[in-house]
Design an enzyme around this catalytic site. Structure first.
Site, PDB file in Angstrom:
ATOM      1  N   HIS A  99       0.855  -1.194   0.000  1.00  8.16           N
ATOM      2  CA  HIS A  99       0.000   0.000   0.000  1.00  8.16           C
ATOM      3  C   HIS A  99       0.896   1.250   0.000  1.00  8.16           C
ATOM      4  CE1 HIS A  99      -2.811   3.082   1.259  1.00  8.16           C
ATOM      5  NE2 HIS A  99      -3.773   2.279   0.829  1.00  8.16           N
ATOM      6  N   GLU A 169      -3.850   2.157  -7.280  1.00  6.25           N
ATOM      7  CA  GLU A 169      -4.356   3.262  -6.459  1.00  6.25           C
ATOM      8  C   GLU A 169      -3.479   4.491  -6.677  1.00  6.25           C
ATOM      9  OE1 GLU A 169      -6.641   1.745  -2.753  1.00  6.25           O
ATOM     10  OE2 GLU A 169      -4.527   1.794  -2.281  1.00  6.25           O
TER      11      GLU A 169
HETATM   12  P1  PGA Z   1      -9.774   5.713   0.242  1.00  8.20           P
HETATM   13  O1  PGA Z   1      -8.529   4.728   0.535  1.00  8.20           O
HETATM   14  O2  PGA Z   1     -10.864   4.878  -0.338  1.00  8.20           O
HETATM   15  O3  PGA Z   1     -10.129   6.275   1.600  1.00  8.20           O
HETATM   16  O4  PGA Z   1      -9.276   6.737  -0.706  1.00  8.20           O
HETATM   17  C1  PGA Z   1      -8.183   3.713  -0.368  1.00  8.20           C
HETATM   18  C2  PGA Z   1      -6.980   2.979   0.142  1.00  8.20           C
HETATM   19  O5  PGA Z   1      -6.108   3.613   0.766  1.00  8.20           O
HETATM   20  O6  PGA Z   1      -6.846   1.773  -0.070  1.00  8.20           O
END
Ligand code: PGA
Length: 247
Positions: A99, A169
């Site tokens: 992450h 992401e």
């Molecule tokens: P968020 O986080 O949906 O609050 O933007 C996503 C993540 O960090 O996996």
């Protein structure tokens, strides 16, 4: 067509009692729905102290759960670290890896992630491996380069026939409310899909993550090669998580 994946990343939130309460309500709503499980997979990544609560509350359901990180080694003198072996013994089925908050705040490297992915494979734990560019990288036109490098470095030498989930992401969209546009997601997911296929991965799914909410989930889920979501903030309440999962 593979099932859509809805993965909750609770980060450093929800103590064991709060995790249990969430799971009991969620379980009561979705477990009886055969249609739901025919079309969807649910993953929950709680904070480690709440993992046991989630495993117990979701026992005998198809929900996959596991920690948000593991150590590269199975055991040994590594004070403060968490063992994938113990997670597996507890009942974890999946591990969230790489992450951007781990890369950014805890110095997670490609090399460490490569070891972690391999360890997951050895233990038969499904890796949910995160990638994504920062705003500065996107503005320099390096989105593709950064994501491809994260994939090629951290997934180097792993067993390509085993299932892996890759979560794209964009760092600038995480927790900011700034969701990537459908066009942006479409462009990068198309490239990621072909990159994974070119690298001979035969069993992978691609998630989008970053400010996914009930009101933008439907249009994002319709983007080709988006197989589901990794959801932070909107996964903390059963109601909003359910609305997203119901798309
Ligand atoms: P968020 O986080 O949906 O609050 O933007 C996503 C993540 O960090 O996996």
């Amino acid at each position: 067509m593979s099932k859509k994946i809805f993965a909750a990343n609770w980060k450093l939130q929800k103590n064991p009692l709060q995790a249990k309460e969430f799971c009991e309500i969620f379980r009561a709503q979705v477990v009886p729905q055969t249609y739901f499980w025919d079309h969807k997979e649910i993953f929950i990544f709680p904070q480690n102290f709440s993992l046991d609560s989630v495993i117990h509350a979701m026992k005998d359901t198809p929900v996959f759960t596991g920690p948000q990180n593991i150590h590269t080694e199975k055991s040994g003198a590594f004070t403060g670290e968490n063992s994938a072996v113990f997670a597996k013994e507890m009942g974890a089925k999946t591990i969230l890896l790489g992450h951007s908050e781990r890369r950014q705040y805890f110095g997670e490297t490609h090399e460490a992630l490569n070891k972690k992915v391999k360890l997951c494979q050895e233990l038969d734990l499904l890796p949910v491996f995160c990638i994504g560019e920062t705003l500065a990288e996107r503005e320099k036109g390096e989105t593709e380069k950064v994501c491809f490098e994260q994939i090629t470095q951290a997934l180097n030498g792993i067993d390509k026939s085993k299932r892996i989930v890759v979560a794209y992401e964009p760092v600038w969209a995480i927790g900011t409310g700034k969701v990537a546009t459908v066009e942006q997601v479409k462009e990068i997911h198309e490239k990621l899909y072909h990159k994974m296929a070119d690298l001979n991965f035969s069993n992978f799914q691609l998630l989008y993550g970053g400010s996914v909410k009930p009101d933008n989930a439907k249009q994002l889920l319709e983007v080709p090669h988006v197989d589901g979501f990794l959801i932070g903030g909107a996964s903390l309440e059963v109601d909003s998580f359910m609305k997203i999962c119901s798309q």
